[in-house]
Design a protein around this motif. Structure first.
Motif, mmCIF file in Angstrom:
data_model
loop_
_atom_site.group_PDB
_atom_site.id
_atom_site.type_symbol
_atom_site.label_atom_id
_atom_site.label_comp_id
_atom_site.label_asym_id
_atom_site.label_seq_id
_atom_site.Cartn_x
_atom_site.Cartn_y
_atom_site.Cartn_z
ATOM 1 N N HIS A 51 1.133 -1.058 0.373
ATOM 2 C CA HIS A 51 0.108 -0.370 -0.065
ATOM 3 C C HIS A 51 0.820 1.187 -0.502
ATOM 4 C CE1 HIS A 51 -3.729 -1.565 0.166
ATOM 5 N NE2 HIS A 51 -3.072 -3.181 1.317
ATOM 6 N N ILE A 52 2.266 1.473 0.666
ATOM 7 C CA ILE A 52 3.070 2.309 1.049
ATOM 8 C C ILE A 52 4.417 1.498 0.211
ATOM 9 C CG2 ILE A 52 4.007 3.762 2.436
ATOM 10 C CD1 ILE A 52 1.155 4.160 3.841
ATOM 11 N N GLU A 53 5.074 2.295 -0.570
ATOM 12 C CA GLU A 53 5.907 1.760 -1.466
ATOM 13 C C GLU A 53 7.335 2.932 -0.859
ATOM 14 O OE1 GLU A 53 7.275 2.136 -5.579
ATOM 15 O OE2 GLU A 53 6.511 0.062 -5.257
ATOM 16 N N LYS A 54 7.959 1.733 -0.079
ATOM 17 C CA LYS A 54 9.318 2.158 0.129
ATOM 18 C C LYS A 54 10.663 2.220 -0.465
ATOM 19 C CE LYS A 54 8.637 1.276 4.851
ATOM 20 N NZ LYS A 54 8.777 0.691 5.812
ATOM 21 N N THR A 55 11.102 3.522 -1.022
ATOM 22 C CA THR A 55 12.699 3.163 -1.510
ATOM 23 C C THR A 55 13.844 3.985 -1.285
ATOM 24 O OG1 THR A 55 11.630 3.210 -4.060
ATOM 25 C CG2 THR A 55 13.629 3.675 -3.800
ATOM 26 N N TYR A 56 14.999 3.326 -0.875
ATOM 27 C CA TYR A 56 16.041 4.219 -0.227
ATOM 28 C C TYR A 56 16.862 4.036 -1.065
ATOM 29 C CZ TYR A 56 13.818 3.096 4.210
ATOM 30 O OH TYR A 56 13.252 2.549 6.027
ATOM 31 N N MET A 57 18.046 4.630 -1.048
ATOM 32 C CA MET A 57 19.510 4.948 -1.139
ATOM 33 C C MET A 57 20.652 5.001 -0.354
ATOM 34 S SD MET A 57 18.522 5.907 -4.728
ATOM 35 C CE MET A 57 20.695 6.761 -5.912
ATOM 36 N N THR A 58 21.266 4.283 -1.085
ATOM 37 C CA THR A 58 22.784 3.834 -0.886
ATOM 38 C C THR A 58 24.028 3.143 -1.443
ATOM 39 O OG1 THR A 58 23.698 2.589 1.611
ATOM 40 C CG2 THR A 58 22.509 1.310 -0.350
ATOM 41 N N ILE A 59 25.298 3.462 -0.409
ATOM 42 C CA ILE A 59 26.093 2.907 -1.423
ATOM 43 C C ILE A 59 26.665 1.570 -0.957
ATOM 44 C CG2 ILE A 59 28.799 3.254 -2.134
ATOM 45 C CD1 ILE A 59 27.447 6.280 -1.904
ATOM 46 N N CYS A 60 27.102 0.629 -1.625
ATOM 47 C CA CYS A 60 28.005 -0.606 -0.894
ATOM 48 C C CYS A 60 29.032 -0.488 -2.032
ATOM 49 C CB CYS A 60 26.065 -1.479 -0.851
ATOM 50 S SG CYS A 60 26.342 -2.038 -3.237
ATOM 51 N N ALA A 61 29.891 -1.133 -1.361
ATOM 52 C CA ALA A 61 31.124 -2.155 -1.479
ATOM 53 C C ALA A 61 30.953 -2.422 -2.667
ATOM 54 C CB ALA A 61 32.238 -2.646 -0.164
ATOM 55 N N GLY A 62 31.754 -3.013 -3.621
ATOM 56 C CA GLY A 62 32.029 -3.757 -4.649
ATOM 57 C C GLY A 62 30.730 -3.371 -5.919
ATOM 58 N N LYS A 63 31.415 -3.929 -6.808
ATOM 59 C CA LYS A 63 30.316 -4.100 -8.491
ATOM 60 C C LYS A 63 28.804 -4.560 -7.977
ATOM 61 C CE LYS A 63 30.845 -3.410 -12.935
ATOM 62 N NZ LYS A 63 32.003 -3.362 -14.117
#
Length: 326
Positions: free
Chosen positions: A174-186
């Motif tokens: 019903h409520i869509e949640k989106t996050y942004m991050t930087i992770c290690a590796g390709k």
């Protein structure tokens, strides 16, 4: 006898739940004893603990005024500096940008300067908060972010909105949640990650367990790389479920830990990034919410998207990692 007119934000809940909040210093046994002995009436009629309060109901309690004063207490609304930014607000909800470092709720070390208390202070200054003894409702958040995760937090400003938001969160989709991050590796391609976790007793962390573990909780995460190089990936993350530390432990499980993560991350890399950028916590940001299928008093929000731009530290680290040689 004490008489109270039920207001909108105290309606649509069981009378026993209302009385427990109103008479917060009274034992539960005392409240149920009053109900059993018919010392409580609604509109002149005796009711049981299952009665659902309605707006403008007249509640009568056979309780002396001094006892009422003893069992109730004034709500503490602190005057606090507003550290959050308002992203969207209407009569029912408030959507804010929480900075990294600020708790949503209090803990053993900090119980006053929290996002929840700052929001109450903000609403009080606007004249939108009822603080009299007869009002039991307080606006509150419908989900949490870790102290050091930044971004979107949704607050319900009315009881109906809070109830509907909580139900939407439970039912998912019903409520869509989106996050942004930087992770290690390709991280090369979009993936759907599925696993089972449980909270470790007396620790602020979770661990993976088998599906048949009696405490196992399903965890589903969709991760999608936006840009990458040989050492790092900027990733968009969609939460299907909402478990404690879900993004952090799921990305760590596929050897792409969130940079700066002191619980599940690459500790050597974290040390390098701290020296280079002053990064001392997980670089994770609650970036967007979309009301896909809202219902109840919030059905008018259908299709509404709210975006919270990345904080400056995130932007600077992203630029450095992807536009220069690390």
């Amino acid at each position: 006898m004490k008489q109270i007119i039920i207001k909108k934000n105290d309606a649509n809940q069981r009378i026993d739940k209302y009385l427990k909040k109103l008479l917060c210093n009274a034992p539960s046994s005392f409240i149920y004893k009053m109900l059993r002995k018919k010392n409580i009436k609604i509109n002149g009629v005796k009711v049981n603990e299952k009665y659902i309060l309605k707006e403008n109901d007249v509640l009568e309690m056979f309780l002396y005024e001094d006892k009422f004063q003893e069992f109730t207490k004034e709500k503490d609304i602190y005057s606090l500096k507003k550290e959050f930014k308002v992203l969207y607000e209407d009569k029912n909800i408030l959507v804010v940008n929480k900075p990294a470092g600020l708790l949503v709720h209090g803990d053993a070390n900090e119980n006053i300067n929290t996002l929840s208390h700052q929001v109450l202070s903000y609403l009080k200054d606007k004249g939108e908060l009822e603080t009299d003894r007869e009002s039991t409702f307080m606006p509150g958040p419908v989900h949490r972010l870790d102290r050091n995760t930044s971004g979107i937090v949704i607050f319900g400003k009315t009881l109906n909105a809070l109830q509907d938001l909580n139900e939407m969160m439970k039912k998912r989709h019903h409520i869509e949640k989106t996050y942004m991050t930087i992770c290690a590796g390709k991280l090369k391609e979009k993936q759907e990650l599925i696993g089972y976790v449980k909270k470790i007793d007396n620790e602020d962390r979770v661990q993976f367990v088998k599906k048949d573990d009696p405490d196992a909780l399903l965890m589903k995460t969709i991760v999608e790389p936006i840009r990458n190089n040989q050492k790092f990936s900027l990733v968009k993350v969609h939460l299907v479920t909402g478990r404690m530390h879900q993004i952090r432990i799921h990305l760590a499980s596929i050897n792409h830990p969130v940079i700066g993560d002191r619980k599940y991350g690459d500790f050597h890399l974290n040390k390098v990034l701290k020296q280079e950028y002053g990064l001392n916590n997980q670089l994770l940001h609650a970036y967007k919410i979309c009301f896909k299928e809202p219902f109840g008093c919030l059905s008018y929000l259908k299709g509404k998207e709210i975006i919270c731009e990345k904080p400056q530290q995130f932007i600077e680290i992203e630029k450095s990692l992807f536009e220069s040689v690390f």
